[in-house]
Design a protein around this motif. Sequence first.
Motif, short mmCIF file in Angstrom:
data_model
loop_
_atom_site.label_atom_id
_atom_site.label_comp_id
_atom_site.label_asym_id
_atom_site.label_seq_id
_atom_site.Cartn_x
_atom_site.Cartn_y
_atom_site.Cartn_z
N ARG A 103 -3.01 4.45 -3.09
CA ARG A 103 -1.58 4.39 -3.42
C ARG A 103 -1.32 5.01 -4.79
O ARG A 103 -0.35 5.77 -4.98
CB ARG A 103 -1.11 2.93 -3.40
N GLU A 104 -2.17 4.71 -5.76
CA GLU A 104 -2.00 5.29 -7.11
C GLU A 104 -2.16 6.81 -7.08
O GLU A 104 -1.44 7.53 -7.77
CB GLU A 104 -3.01 4.65 -8.08
N GLN A 105 -3.10 7.30 -6.28
CA GLN A 105 -3.29 8.75 -6.16
C GLN A 105 -2.05 9.42 -5.57
O GLN A 105 -1.60 10.46 -6.05
CB GLN A 105 -4.50 9.05 -5.27
N VAL A 106 -1.49 8.81 -4.53
CA VAL A 106 -0.32 9.39 -3.88
C VAL A 106 0.90 9.35 -4.82
O VAL A 106 1.71 10.27 -4.84
CB VAL A 106 -0.02 8.65 -2.55
N LEU A 107 0.98 8.29 -5.61
CA LEU A 107 2.09 8.18 -6.57
C LEU A 107 2.06 9.29 -7.62
O LEU A 107 3.11 9.69 -8.13
CB LEU A 107 2.05 6.82 -7.26
N GLU A 108 0.89 9.79 -7.93
CA GLU A 108 0.80 10.90 -8.90
C GLU A 108 1.52 12.13 -8.38
O GLU A 108 2.14 12.87 -9.14
CB GLU A 108 -0.67 11.21 -9.19
N GLU A 109 1.41 12.34 -7.06
CA GLU A 109 2.06 13.50 -6.46
C GLU A 109 3.50 13.20 -6.02
O GLU A 109 4.37 14.07 -6.05
CB GLU A 109 1.26 13.97 -5.24
N TYR A 110 3.74 11.95 -5.65
CA TYR A 110 5.08 11.53 -5.18
C TYR A 110 5.50 10.30 -5.99
O TYR A 110 5.36 9.17 -5.52
CB TYR A 110 5.05 11.20 -3.68
N PRO A 111 6.03 10.50 -7.19
CA PRO A 111 6.32 9.36 -8.09
C PRO A 111 7.33 8.37 -7.54
O PRO A 111 7.36 7.21 -7.98
CB PRO A 111 6.88 10.06 -9.35
N ASP A 112 8.13 8.78 -6.58
CA ASP A 112 9.15 7.88 -6.02
C ASP A 112 8.65 7.11 -4.79
O ASP A 112 9.44 6.40 -4.15
CB ASP A 112 10.41 8.67 -5.64
N PHE A 113 7.40 7.28 -4.46
CA PHE A 113 6.85 6.63 -3.27
C PHE A 113 6.97 5.12 -3.41
O PHE A 113 6.48 4.52 -4.37
CB PHE A 113 5.38 7.05 -3.11
N ASP A 114 7.60 4.48 -2.44
CA ASP A 114 7.86 3.05 -2.47
C ASP A 114 6.99 2.35 -1.43
O ASP A 114 7.34 2.26 -0.26
CB ASP A 114 9.35 2.78 -2.19
N LEU A 115 5.83 1.86 -1.87
CA LEU A 115 4.89 1.19 -0.97
C LEU A 115 4.39 -0.10 -1.61
O LEU A 115 3.87 -0.07 -2.72
CB LEU A 115 3.70 2.09 -0.65
N THR A 116 4.55 -1.20 -0.89
CA THR A 116 3.98 -2.48 -1.32
C THR A 116 2.77 -2.79 -0.43
O THR A 116 2.87 -2.66 0.79
CB THR A 116 5.02 -3.61 -1.19
N ILE A 117 1.66 -3.17 -1.05
CA ILE A 117 0.45 -3.53 -0.30
C ILE A 117 0.22 -5.03 -0.47
O ILE A 117 0.16 -5.53 -1.59
CB ILE A 117 -0.77 -2.74 -0.80
N ILE A 118 0.12 -5.72 0.66
CA ILE A 118 -0.04 -7.18 0.64
C ILE A 118 -1.43 -7.55 1.16
O ILE A 118 -1.79 -7.19 2.28
CB ILE A 118 1.04 -7.87 1.48
N ASP A 119 -2.17 -8.27 0.33
CA ASP A 119 -3.47 -8.82 0.75
C ASP A 119 -3.19 -10.14 1.46
O ASP A 119 -2.88 -11.14 0.82
CB ASP A 119 -4.35 -9.03 -0.48
N THR A 120 -3.29 -10.15 2.78
CA THR A 120 -2.95 -11.36 3.53
C THR A 120 -3.94 -12.50 3.31
O THR A 120 -3.62 -13.65 3.58
CB THR A 120 -2.90 -11.08 5.05
N LYS A 121 -5.15 -12.16 2.85
CA LYS A 121 -6.23 -13.14 2.77
C LYS A 121 -6.45 -13.79 4.14
O LYS A 121 -6.90 -14.94 4.24
CB LYS A 121 -5.94 -14.22 1.71
N ALA A 122 -6.12 -13.05 5.19
CA ALA A 122 -6.19 -13.57 6.56
C ALA A 122 -7.01 -12.62 7.42
O ALA A 122 -7.30 -11.48 7.03
CB ALA A 122 -4.79 -13.74 7.13
#
Length: 294
Positions: A103-122
Amino acid sequence: MANVKLITDSGCDLPYEFLVEHDIEFIPLKVELEGKEYDDVTKISAKAVYDAMRNGKSPKTSQASPTKVKEVFTKLAEAKQTGIYIAFSSELSGTYQTACMIREQVLEEYPDFDLTIIDTKAASLGHGLIVYHAVRLAQTGATKDKIVQETKFYSEHMEHLFTVDDLEYLRRGGRVSRASAFVGGLLNIKPLLNVEEGKLIPIEKIRGKKKVLTRILELMEIRGVDLQNQLIGISHGDDEETALLMKEMIEERFGCKHFYMNIVGSVIGAHSGPGTLAIFFLNEKTNSEIDIAQ
C-alpha cells in the motif's frame, strides 16, 4: 457497491462464487503440494488438498504473492476507487504485513489512493462472516467509515471454537508435540482450540467426538450473546456430515435459524487436516441497523 471496493483473501473460506457475485477483489494465498505451487481456490481445491493429506501427503502454505497484491491495489488506484482490504489474521500469515508495505509503495505513485487495510485477527469463516457483514453494509450504500467501523467491531468480537480429528496434522505444523499427537491418537483425544488476538490457543483436551461437540455448545452458551438471532458460521475439513450434526445440535439448543456453512479452505486445512470442525459467532452485538441474520 460501487462507492467502496471490498478486497479479501483466501483465508476467509467464503465460496469463490460468493466473492465473484458480489464483485469482491480476491487475493489468493499459496499452496504447495508435491513440489508444485498453486494459487489457493482458483488453481487448487480444498477437496484435492484433503484427499492428498489422507494419502499421506504434506501440503505447505505461504502468504499471497506480493505481485498479486500490488496488481490488485494498483488497479484500484488507477480507477480512483476507495478500497477496504479485509485481511486474514496477521498472526497466521504474512499477507497482512505484505499488503501494508505494498500500500505504501502504491501511494508513492498514486498519493490520493484511499485504501484501508483491516487485520481481522480471524480465520476461516470467522474471517468470512466479517467479510459477509461488510458486503451487506456496502449493498445498503454505507459510507466507507461506517463499513470500517463495523468491520473492526466484528473483528474484535468474533469467537472461534474448533476441533481437529487427528492431532498428527497439528503436530506437522508445530502446534503440538509428536508425543502428544501419538498419545492423543491412541486415546481418541480431541483438542478444543480458539483464536485469541489472531493466534491459535488450545482451550482443553476432550476424549471422544460427541463430548467435544457438547463442550462446544457449552462454550457457545457462555461466550455468545443473542445466538438465536445471529448468523452462525460452521466450517469443516471435508466432513459435511459432522458439520450438519453440529448445526442440528445448535438449532436444538439455542433456536438458531441462520447458518453459513462451507468447507475449510486449503490454507487452513493444510494445517488442521481432514475432519476439522469450526464454529463462529459474536460475543457482543453490534448496534448496526443491518441484521446479519437476514
